[in-house]
Design a protein around this motif. Structure first.
Motif, PDB file in Angstrom:
ATOM      1  N   ALA A 147       0.726  -0.926   0.084  1.00  0.00           N
ATOM      2  CA  ALA A 147      -0.793   0.430  -0.512  1.00  0.00           C
ATOM      3  C   ALA A 147       0.694   1.186  -0.118  1.00  0.00           C
ATOM      4  N   HIS A 161       6.212   1.587   5.709  1.00  0.00           N
ATOM      5  CA  HIS A 161       5.136   0.348   5.456  1.00  0.00           C
ATOM      6  C   HIS A 161       4.071   0.016   6.635  1.00  0.00           C
ATOM      7  N   TRP A 219      -0.149  -4.700   6.881  1.00  0.00           N
ATOM      8  CA  TRP A 219      -0.318  -5.422   5.944  1.00  0.00           C
ATOM      9  C   TRP A 219       0.920  -5.108   4.650  1.00  0.00           C
ATOM     10  N   ASP A 220       1.376  -4.784   5.034  1.00  0.00           N
ATOM     11  CA  ASP A 220       2.554  -4.451   4.539  1.00  0.00           C
ATOM     12  C   ASP A 220       3.494  -4.933   4.987  1.00  0.00           C
ATOM     13  N   ARG A 233      -5.665  -8.224   0.957  1.00  0.00           N
ATOM     14  CA  ARG A 233      -5.952  -7.268   1.689  1.00  0.00           C
ATOM     15  C   ARG A 233      -6.196  -5.927   0.878  1.00  0.00           C
ATOM     16  N   ASN A 234      -4.850  -5.363   0.502  1.00  0.00           N
ATOM     17  CA  ASN A 234      -4.348  -3.909  -0.388  1.00  0.00           C
ATOM     18  C   ASN A 234      -4.630  -4.408  -1.337  1.00  0.00           C
ATOM     19  N   TYR A 283      -7.310  -1.856  -3.208  1.00  0.00           N
ATOM     20  CA  TYR A 283      -7.548  -0.743  -1.690  1.00  0.00           C
ATOM     21  C   TYR A 283      -6.260  -0.152  -3.159  1.00  0.00           C
TER      22      TYR A 283
END
Length: 219
Positions: free
Chosen positions: A34, A40, A43-44, A96-97, A100
């Motif tokens: 993201a 980060h 999630w990253d 998840r990422n 977006y």
């Protein structure tokens, strides 16, 4: 093309490929971050944990083989080892990422390849355990969990304690239920993290699941 096989003692997967295979996979995984700079999000950070292992592999600091496991053609291959818990959470973070981000067909195809090879490695290691475990490759993991990174680390710690092998592999779905928001185990782990953070006078984000000396293991 990269591929995966189960590790000998059942703790996870070995991810293999040529230098070009792994370098390409690394570059594509970057597109799922993201924040492309060094700041980060959680999630990253999960995705980057796999990227880090892949980079070590193509920099020749990991596993090495004279050829692919599926061919005797003499093309040097490089690899890394990742636990089942880690790779399952990486896939959840990628999905998840990707909700977006603008993901192109190539990047989406790589996600499908990762899911394919993880499931294939599961089935190759233990077809009985894989029947329950494969559903966690879909959407059972609560991807919007603000403490997904801590859930991954603490579940991974508990999985290592099981000692590997088919028995530990078959118990893994019970541990992964802790990451499913509609399961009672989710609230129990959440409360455990809250209490631990209070006892250490820190935030949940700062918690790390340290391994003791008796938890050192070989894949």
């Amino acid at each position: 093309m990269f591929y995966m096989i189960p590790t000998k003692k059942g703790y996870g997967i070995e991810l293999w490929g040529t230098y070009d295979d792994l370098r390409s996979l690394y570059n594509i995984l970057q597109e799922f971050l993201a924040q492309k700079d060094s700041s980060h999000n959680k999630w990253d950070t999960i995705i980057y944990s796999l990227m880090y292992d892949i980079r070590k592999a193509f920099e020749k600091k990991g596993l090495k083989a004279r050829n692919s496991h599926y061919s005797m053609e003499g093309i040097r291959h490089y690899g890394c080892q990742v636990t089942w818990v880690s790779i399952i959470f990486v896939l959840a973070a990628i999905r998840r990422n990707s909700q977006y981000l603008e993901i192109n067909k190539l990047e989406r195809s790589v996600l499908l390849q990762l899911e394919y090879w993880v499931q294939r490695a599961m089935e190759e290691y233990d077809s009985v355990g894989a029947q329950k475990l494969k559903y966690f490759l879909d959407d059972l993991i609560y991807k919007e969990n603000p403490f997904l990174l801590q859930f991954m680390m603490f579940i991974d710690r508990d999985f290592i304690v099981l000692g590997g092998g088919p028995q530990g592999f078959r118990l893994l779905p019970d541990l992964l239920n802790k990451a499913c928001i509609n399961h009672p185990q989710y609230e129990l782990l959440y409360k455990e993290l809250i209490d631990l953070a209070k006892s250490k006078n820190c935030s949940i984000d700062d918690l790390v699941a340290n391994q003791s000396d008796d938890q050192i293991f070989e894949f």
